[in-house]
Design a protein around this motif. Structure first.
Motif, mmCIF file in Angstrom:
data_model
loop_
_atom_site.group_PDB
_atom_site.id
_atom_site.type_symbol
_atom_site.label_atom_id
_atom_site.label_comp_id
_atom_site.label_asym_id
_atom_site.label_seq_id
_atom_site.Cartn_x
_atom_site.Cartn_y
_atom_site.Cartn_z
ATOM 1 N N LYS A 288 -39.005 -45.179 33.022
ATOM 2 C CA LYS A 288 -39.016 -44.041 32.086
ATOM 3 C C LYS A 288 -40.245 -43.153 32.343
ATOM 4 C CE LYS A 288 -36.624 -46.396 28.313
ATOM 5 N NZ LYS A 288 -36.792 -47.009 26.978
ATOM 6 N N GLY A 289 -41.383 -43.775 32.589
ATOM 7 C CA GLY A 289 -42.599 -43.017 32.889
ATOM 8 C C GLY A 289 -42.448 -42.208 34.172
ATOM 9 N N GLN A 290 -41.804 -42.801 35.176
ATOM 10 C CA GLN A 290 -41.560 -42.082 36.427
ATOM 11 C C GLN A 290 -40.641 -40.885 36.196
ATOM 12 O OE1 GLN A 290 -39.774 -44.429 39.556
ATOM 13 N NE2 GLN A 290 -39.934 -42.772 41.048
ATOM 14 N N ALA A 291 -39.614 -41.077 35.378
ATOM 15 C CA ALA A 291 -38.684 -39.979 35.081
ATOM 16 C C ALA A 291 -39.411 -38.812 34.403
ATOM 17 C CB ALA A 291 -37.539 -40.480 34.206
ATOM 18 N N ILE A 292 -40.329 -39.130 33.493
ATOM 19 C CA ILE A 292 -41.101 -38.067 32.828
ATOM 20 C C ILE A 292 -42.026 -37.393 33.838
ATOM 21 C CG2 ILE A 292 -42.849 -37.588 31.068
ATOM 22 C CD1 ILE A 292 -41.621 -39.981 29.488
ATOM 23 N N PHE A 293 -42.699 -38.195 34.667
ATOM 24 C CA PHE A 293 -43.644 -37.679 35.660
ATOM 25 C C PHE A 293 -42.947 -36.742 36.643
ATOM 26 C CE2 PHE A 293 -46.112 -37.690 39.550
ATOM 27 C CZ PHE A 293 -47.414 -37.619 39.103
ATOM 28 N N GLU A 294 -41.731 -37.094 37.066
ATOM 29 C CA GLU A 294 -41.007 -36.317 38.067
ATOM 30 C C GLU A 294 -40.094 -35.255 37.461
ATOM 31 O OE1 GLU A 294 -39.053 -39.165 40.567
ATOM 32 O OE2 GLU A 294 -40.944 -39.893 41.404
ATOM 33 N N SER A 295 -40.056 -35.167 36.140
ATOM 34 C CA SER A 295 -39.180 -34.207 35.454
ATOM 35 C C SER A 295 -39.636 -32.771 35.706
ATOM 36 C CB SER A 295 -39.206 -34.497 33.947
ATOM 37 O OG SER A 295 -38.672 -33.421 33.231
ATOM 38 N N GLN B 195 -44.103 -41.313 25.007
ATOM 39 C CA GLN B 195 -43.945 -40.708 26.329
ATOM 40 C C GLN B 195 -45.279 -40.625 27.070
ATOM 41 O OE1 GLN B 195 -42.057 -37.125 24.816
ATOM 42 N NE2 GLN B 195 -40.168 -37.620 25.938
ATOM 43 N N LEU B 196 -46.359 -40.318 26.344
ATOM 44 C CA LEU B 196 -47.680 -40.292 26.973
ATOM 45 C C LEU B 196 -48.027 -41.655 27.560
ATOM 46 C CD1 LEU B 196 -49.834 -38.217 24.471
ATOM 47 C CD2 LEU B 196 -49.444 -37.686 26.868
ATOM 48 N N LEU B 197 -47.796 -42.707 26.775
ATOM 49 C CA LEU B 197 -48.110 -44.050 27.256
ATOM 50 C C LEU B 197 -47.223 -44.426 28.435
ATOM 51 C CD1 LEU B 197 -49.873 -46.516 26.940
ATOM 52 C CD2 LEU B 197 -48.231 -47.418 25.273
ATOM 53 N N LEU B 198 -45.962 -44.008 28.419
ATOM 54 C CA LEU B 198 -45.065 -44.295 29.542
ATOM 55 C C LEU B 198 -45.563 -43.633 30.829
ATOM 56 C CD1 LEU B 198 -41.600 -43.878 27.765
ATOM 57 C CD2 LEU B 198 -42.564 -46.017 28.641
ATOM 58 N N VAL B 199 -45.962 -42.374 30.744
ATOM 59 C CA VAL B 199 -46.454 -41.659 31.929
ATOM 60 C C VAL B 199 -47.738 -42.285 32.444
ATOM 61 C CG1 VAL B 199 -47.422 -39.465 32.749
ATOM 62 C CG2 VAL B 199 -45.369 -39.471 31.359
ATOM 63 N N VAL B 200 -48.665 -42.553 31.549
ATOM 64 C CA VAL B 200 -49.939 -43.158 31.944
ATOM 65 C C VAL B 200 -49.703 -44.536 32.567
ATOM 66 C CG1 VAL B 200 -52.068 -44.155 30.998
ATOM 67 C CG2 VAL B 200 -51.367 -41.833 30.358
ATOM 68 N N SER B 201 -48.805 -45.305 31.987
ATOM 69 C CA SER B 201 -48.488 -46.634 32.536
ATOM 70 C C SER B 201 -47.920 -46.506 33.936
ATOM 71 C CB SER B 201 -47.500 -47.365 31.629
ATOM 72 O OG SER B 201 -48.061 -47.568 30.353
ATOM 73 N N HIS C 33 -45.538 -33.826 38.904
ATOM 74 C CA HIS C 33 -45.369 -34.027 40.345
ATOM 75 C C HIS C 33 -45.674 -32.772 41.160
ATOM 76 C CE1 HIS C 33 -41.535 -32.243 39.137
ATOM 77 N NE2 HIS C 33 -41.423 -31.842 40.388
ATOM 78 N N SER C 34 -45.612 -31.603 40.542
ATOM 79 C CA SER C 34 -45.856 -30.381 41.307
ATOM 80 C C SER C 34 -47.317 -30.251 41.740
ATOM 81 C CB SER C 34 -45.414 -29.149 40.522
ATOM 82 O OG SER C 34 -46.192 -29.002 39.363
ATOM 83 N N CYS C 35 -48.229 -30.882 41.017
ATOM 84 C CA CYS C 35 -49.650 -30.839 41.390
ATOM 85 C C CYS C 35 -50.149 -32.162 41.980
ATOM 86 C CB CYS C 35 -50.505 -30.479 40.178
ATOM 87 S SG CYS C 35 -50.273 -28.787 39.628
ATOM 88 N N HIS C 36 -49.530 -33.261 41.567
ATOM 89 C CA HIS C 36 -50.010 -34.578 42.028
ATOM 90 C C HIS C 36 -49.075 -35.218 43.052
ATOM 91 C CE1 HIS C 36 -53.265 -34.720 39.105
ATOM 92 N NE2 HIS C 36 -52.412 -34.306 38.182
ATOM 93 N N ARG C 37 -47.964 -34.563 43.392
ATOM 94 C CA ARG C 37 -46.917 -35.040 44.303
ATOM 95 C C ARG C 37 -46.143 -36.202 43.676
ATOM 96 N NH1 ARG C 37 -49.858 -35.678 50.061
ATOM 97 N NH2 ARG C 37 -49.163 -37.797 49.696
ATOM 98 N N LYS C 38 -44.922 -36.375 44.117
ATOM 99 C CA LYS C 38 -44.082 -37.448 43.569
ATOM 100 C C LYS C 38 -44.640 -38.820 43.916
ATOM 101 C CE LYS C 38 -39.793 -35.082 42.831
ATOM 102 N NZ LYS C 38 -38.360 -35.108 42.869
#
Length: 196
Positions: free
Chosen positions: A97-104, A165-171, A110-115
């Protein structure tokens, strides 16, 4: 107004003499109308909180914007301070779920930190070198507040994320530590320090 017509003035400038004629009445009435309209407009829109013509004036617009900002601030998740204890999630479902938010496309991380999190405009998130802290609580605060002067909006794109969602992305980001992607962004030793 005078009834005189074509009264020539007694002075001359560069061989030019001028008449002292009265302005046309339509021009004078238009001029007076603009003065009266300007005064009424200024009082109506800049001075009254409830203007006469039903549209909100500047005072009402300002008050509404302040109230909206206060509501937004009250509803924004409180960023965890360094003393707060947050534990990163490690179960595969949460990381996915965190990956899905990060790559959304809604959040643009992902546009600044890459996938692969190797860094592009933003820093590499897979090494042990960090600019603003590397604990889950610090990272949640950093994502929530962003760094607008450096180009990072709150939540990555300005679109608010929930606490979960914040915790999911950070995790998810923390789970990628040590993955060593190809061609990571170069380290900036003046800003990036080892995580302690």
């Amino acid at each position: 107004m005078s009834d005189k017509k074509d009264e020539l003035l007694n002075h001359e400038y560069d061989g030019i003499r001028e008449f002292d004629n009265a302005l046309p009445r339509w021009w004078l009435y238009g001029f007076y109308f603009t003065i009266v309209f300007g005064i009424v407009y200024a009082i109506n829109y800049h001075g009254l909180s409830k203007p006469m013509w039903g549209q909100p004036g500047m005072v009402a617009e300002y008050t509404a914007e302040v109230e909206a900002a206060n509501r937004l601030a009250a509803n924004r998740p409180k960023a965890a301070g360094p003393s707060a204890t947050l534990v990163a999630l490690t179960d595969p479902a949460s990381l996915q779920k965190g990956q899905a938010i990060f790559e959304s496309n809604d959040n643009l991380c992902h546009s600044c930190h890459r996938k692969d999190l190797g860094g592009l405009v933003g820093p590499n998130l897979t090494d042990n070198l960090w600019i603003h802290g590397c604990t889950p609580a610090e990272m949640v605060k950093n994502v929530a507040t962003g760094f607008p002067p450096l180009g990072m909006l709150p939540y990555g794109s300005g679109k608010t994320l929930s606490d979960e969602q914040l915790l999911l992305v950070v995790s998810y980001v923390l789970s990628k530590q040590g993955t060593n992607p190809e061609n990571p962004r170069a380290v900036n030793p003046e800003r990036e320090k080892p995580c302690s």
